[in-house]
Motif scaffolding. Structure first.
Motif, PDB file in Angstrom:
ATOM      1  N   ASP A  84       0.933  -1.361  -0.012  1.00 54.68           N
ATOM      2  CA  ASP A  84       0.036   0.041  -0.111  1.00 54.68           C
ATOM      3  C   ASP A  84       0.749   1.413  -0.146  1.00 54.68           C
ATOM      4  O   ASP A  84       1.868   1.267   0.898  1.00 54.68           O
ATOM      5  CB  ASP A  84      -0.815  -0.133   1.308  1.00 54.68           C
ATOM      6  CG  ASP A  84      -1.783   1.145   1.339  1.00 54.68           C
ATOM      7  OD1 ASP A  84      -3.086   0.906   1.803  1.00 54.68           O
ATOM      8  OD2 ASP A  84      -1.692   2.212   0.591  1.00 54.68           O
TER       9      ASP A  84
ATOM     10  N   LEU B 153      -7.329  -4.076  -7.688  1.00 54.46           N
ATOM     11  CA  LEU B 153      -5.784  -3.975  -7.574  1.00 54.46           C
ATOM     12  C   LEU B 153      -5.389  -4.779  -6.764  1.00 54.46           C
ATOM     13  O   LEU B 153      -4.371  -5.475  -6.699  1.00 54.46           O
ATOM     14  CB  LEU B 153      -5.559  -2.582  -7.123  1.00 54.46           C
ATOM     15  CG  LEU B 153      -4.321  -1.924  -7.675  1.00 54.46           C
ATOM     16  CD1 LEU B 153      -4.262  -1.969  -9.170  1.00 54.46           C
ATOM     17  CD2 LEU B 153      -4.145  -0.657  -7.015  1.00 54.46           C
ATOM     18  N   ASP B 154      -5.840  -4.987  -5.465  1.00 57.63           N
ATOM     19  CA  ASP B 154      -5.695  -5.865  -4.589  1.00 57.63           C
ATOM     20  C   ASP B 154      -5.499  -7.446  -5.105  1.00 57.63           C
ATOM     21  O   ASP B 154      -4.661  -8.164  -4.818  1.00 57.63           O
ATOM     22  CB  ASP B 154      -6.700  -5.840  -3.323  1.00 57.63           C
ATOM     23  CG  ASP B 154      -6.079  -6.386  -2.203  1.00 57.63           C
ATOM     24  OD1 ASP B 154      -4.998  -6.168  -1.571  1.00 57.63           O
ATOM     25  OD2 ASP B 154      -6.618  -7.374  -1.504  1.00 57.63           O
TER      26      ASP B 154
ATOM     27  N   VAL C 115       4.153   2.335 -11.134  1.00 57.83           N
ATOM     28  CA  VAL C 115       3.489   1.245 -10.075  1.00 57.83           C
ATOM     29  C   VAL C 115       4.483   0.611  -9.323  1.00 57.83           C
ATOM     30  O   VAL C 115       4.163  -0.228  -8.551  1.00 57.83           O
ATOM     31  CB  VAL C 115       2.547   0.131 -10.854  1.00 57.83           C
ATOM     32  CG1 VAL C 115       1.636   0.898 -11.722  1.00 57.83           C
ATOM     33  CG2 VAL C 115       3.450  -0.564 -11.685  1.00 57.83           C
ATOM     34  N   ASN C 116       5.856   1.018  -9.404  1.00 56.93           N
ATOM     35  CA  ASN C 116       7.033   0.264  -8.920  1.00 56.93           C
ATOM     36  C   ASN C 116       7.739   1.156  -7.758  1.00 56.93           C
ATOM     37  O   ASN C 116       8.727   1.303  -7.855  1.00 56.93           O
ATOM     38  CB  ASN C 116       7.885  -0.334  -9.443  1.00 56.93           C
ATOM     39  CG  ASN C 116       7.998  -1.875  -9.514  1.00 56.93           C
ATOM     40  OD1 ASN C 116       8.009  -2.116  -8.242  1.00 56.93           O
ATOM     41  ND2 ASN C 116       8.459  -2.503 -10.618  1.00 56.93           N
TER      42      ASN C 116
ATOM     43  N   ARG D  45      -2.802  -7.821  -7.329  1.00 57.93           N
ATOM     44  CA  ARG D  45      -1.406  -7.882  -6.476  1.00 57.93           C
ATOM     45  C   ARG D  45      -1.085  -9.291  -5.916  1.00 57.93           C
ATOM     46  O   ARG D  45      -0.206  -9.934  -5.961  1.00 57.93           O
ATOM     47  CB  ARG D  45      -1.246  -6.855  -5.771  1.00 57.93           C
ATOM     48  CG  ARG D  45      -1.081  -5.555  -6.125  1.00 57.93           C
ATOM     49  CD  ARG D  45      -0.903  -4.451  -5.282  1.00 57.93           C
ATOM     50  NE  ARG D  45      -0.491  -3.221  -6.101  1.00 57.93           N
ATOM     51  CZ  ARG D  45      -0.794  -1.969  -5.604  1.00 57.93           C
ATOM     52  NH1 ARG D  45      -1.573  -1.931  -4.313  1.00 57.93           N
ATOM     53  NH2 ARG D  45      -0.353  -0.890  -6.200  1.00 57.93           N
ATOM     54  N   THR D  46      -2.373  -9.862  -5.421  1.00 55.92           N
ATOM     55  CA  THR D  46      -2.200 -11.398  -5.000  1.00 55.92           C
ATOM     56  C   THR D  46      -2.455 -12.468  -5.786  1.00 55.92           C
ATOM     57  O   THR D  46      -2.439 -13.521  -5.593  1.00 55.92           O
ATOM     58  CB  THR D  46      -3.096 -11.418  -3.683  1.00 55.92           C
ATOM     59  OG1 THR D  46      -4.386 -11.137  -4.108  1.00 55.92           O
ATOM     60  CG2 THR D  46      -2.715 -10.481  -2.592  1.00 55.92           C
TER      61      THR D  46
ATOM     62  N   ILE E 188       0.827  -2.944 -14.648  1.00 54.32           N
ATOM     63  CA  ILE E 188       0.543  -3.765 -13.376  1.00 54.32           C
ATOM     64  C   ILE E 188       0.330  -5.209 -13.979  1.00 54.32           C
ATOM     65  O   ILE E 188       0.428  -6.300 -13.088  1.00 54.32           O
ATOM     66  CB  ILE E 188      -0.753  -3.175 -12.800  1.00 54.32           C
ATOM     67  CG1 ILE E 188      -0.810  -4.024 -11.331  1.00 54.32           C
ATOM     68  CG2 ILE E 188      -1.754  -3.281 -13.480  1.00 54.32           C
ATOM     69  CD1 ILE E 188      -1.311  -3.135 -10.449  1.00 54.32           C
TER      70      ILE E 188
END
Lengths: 251, 240
Positions: free
Chosen positions: A2, B194-195, A186-187, B198-199, A175
């Motif tokens: 986050d 997004l979550d 995004v990094n 990411r996972t 992403i």
């Protein structure tokens, strides 16, 4: 991760970051150049594929004056597709890859191109087409010599809208493994906030440059006496066009 | 919610739940059912809220600007050009660049979202007003209407279809752009997308993505209905 964590919940005004961002770009010029090239290749590929699909289809439908429903609804549905969701949907099918991102970008680029091409060809003065037919032109000749030249400015407007979308969305595509300047944005963990800010500035410059270049090209293909005709599109009939087809900035 | 998710190990914990969830199959209804109340529904409502504020504030600004532009052509050029520039800026970059100024707050998100609605709303209001036929304005003047009366009773009603079309486009575009806001603020449907990405938990990003699409389509349909009921005279002449 986050972004809140690394930046703290309440960042106060930190204009220094903009300076740091510019410094990041200058210090990492080769990285930025490589990422910008990736960004352009990805965007260019998507726009090319979308052009090859949308323009012939739009010409075909517009010439036949059929499929208004299809063209306009593809336009509407296309606008309703959140780009992030589109990229997400492709992931289980294509995996984290260039293909996935390319497909998402093509899907985003087609609606404005198709809609504008359809409306442009469909809206060519019926008298001009009638006269061409009276002169004995074949349908193919009518399309090539009458309809396409007259429709070109509006088609170009559609391409420009699509290109702006694609360049913007290619940033998010990072992403899902699309590469490009978005990779830096995004990094944050690797490039720090100054990298994010610097890359963001580069993306903005890139988008404005692409838009300006296409606007210049659009102006070049528009004969001066045609400009008012393009502006006269009825906004209520094709709302999306009225608001987007004519991105000619004012004086 | 987010803080808890952060506290979890890096390897995503799909341990609880059905086989489907554990094996991370493409789509698991039971996860959607179980997490509707704590994940999907609140994010959906946040998304509606983000969009409503953006379109509302954007409309107020664009409407006033359009009224000024309607009287002064030079302002039309200036405002049109500015909103055009804003519209061209990639959303993720704008969100990120606002962060050093306004922080990771809802203000950051709303400034960006509002700025994307301006071009569409402004263009459509101006186009609607300019499309009012001259003889109608002449007739209004002949009936002794003042400028304000002409605007309220003649020009705005006649421009309504175009204005509402602008609101529709702006609302749908904002729903789409609001998903990207999740990169800087964990609110709205972009957050679970997004979550999930990411996972790499497929059900999460597919469900949230589908909800975002459904919200956009439903909003579009709803606003078409509003448009038709407010301007019934346009139905006869609608081209498609």
């Amino acid at each position: 991760m986050d972004p809140r964590e690394s930046r703290g919940m309440n960042d106060d005004f930190r204009p220094r970051l903009f300076v740091d961002g510019i410094r990041f770009v200058l210090d990492n010029a080769s990285l930025i150049a490589a990422k910008t090239l990736e960004h352009l290749v990805l965007s260019g590929a998507a726009i090319g594929v979308a052009l090859a699909i949308a323009v012939p289809l739009g010409v075909l439908l517009g010439h036949a004056h059929r499929g208004a429903f299809l063209a306009i609804n593809v336009g509407n549905v296309g606008r309703a597709l959140p780009s992030l969701a589109l990229i997400a949907f492709g992931l289980p099918i294509f995996g984290i890859s260039f293909t996935n991102v390319l497909v998402a970008l093509v899907v985003l680029a087609i609606p404005p191109m198709l809609l504008n091409t359809y409306v442009a060809i469909d809206g060519v003065d019926a008298d001009a087409v009638g006269a061409a037919r009276g002169m004995g032109m074949t349908e193919g000749q009518i399309v090539r010599r009458v309809e396409l030249p007259l429709a070109l400015p509006l088609i170009f407007a559609g391409v420009r809208i699509a290109a702006v979308f694609v360049v913007a969305t290619a940033t998010i595509a990072a992403i899902a493994g699309g590469g490009g300047l978005g990779d830096i944005i995004v990094n944050q963990a690797s490039y720090r906030l100054r990298g994010v800010v610097g890359a963001s500035m580069c993306v903005i410059v890139l988008a404005l440059a692409v838009s300006a270049a296409l606007a210049a090209l659009q102006r070049l293909v528009t004969p001066p006496n045609l400009r008012p005709r393009v502006l006269m599109l009825e906004p209520t009939h094709v709302p999306s066009l009225a608001s987007r087809a004519d991105p000619e900035p004012g004086p | 919610m987010t803080a808890l998710a952060q506290a979890q190990p890096v390897i995503p914990d799909f341990g609880r739940g059905s086989d489907c969830v554990r094996e991370n199959r493409t789509f698991c209804w039971d996860w959607v059912r179980d997490h509707w109340d704590d994940t999907l529904q609140p994010r959906l409502l946040e998304h509606v809220e983000l969009t409503a504020y953006a379109v509302g504030i954007g409309f107020a600004i664009a409407f006033v600007a359009a009224l000024v532009a309607y009287r002064h052509r030079s302002f039309e050029g200036a405002f049109g050009f500015t909103s055009e520039l804003l519209y061209t800026i990639p959303s993720l970059a704008l969100f990120q660049l606002l962060v050093p100024v306004t922080g990771l707050t809802i203000t950051t998100v709303e400034i960006a979202l509002v700025s994307y609605t301006l071009l569409i709303l402004f263009r459509n209001v101006v186009a609607g007003l300019r499309a009012v036929p001259d003889d109608v304005l002449e007739a209004a003047r002949g009936m002794g209407f003042t400028r304000a009366q002409t605007l309220l009773r003649v020009e705005l009603p006649l421009a309504a279809p175009s204005i509402l079309a602008g609101v529709r486009i702006a609302a749908v575009s904002t729903i789409s752009l609001a998903t990207i806001a999740a990169f800087v603020l964990p609110e709205g449907l972009g957050q679970p997308i997004l979550d999930g990405l990411r996972t790499f938990f497929k059900t999460k990003f597919i469900a949230a993505g589908a909800l975002a699409v459904a919200l956009a389509i439903a909003t579009d349909a709803l606003l078409v209905l509003v448009q038709r009921s407010l301007t019934p005279w346009t139905r006869a002449s609608r081209a498609g």
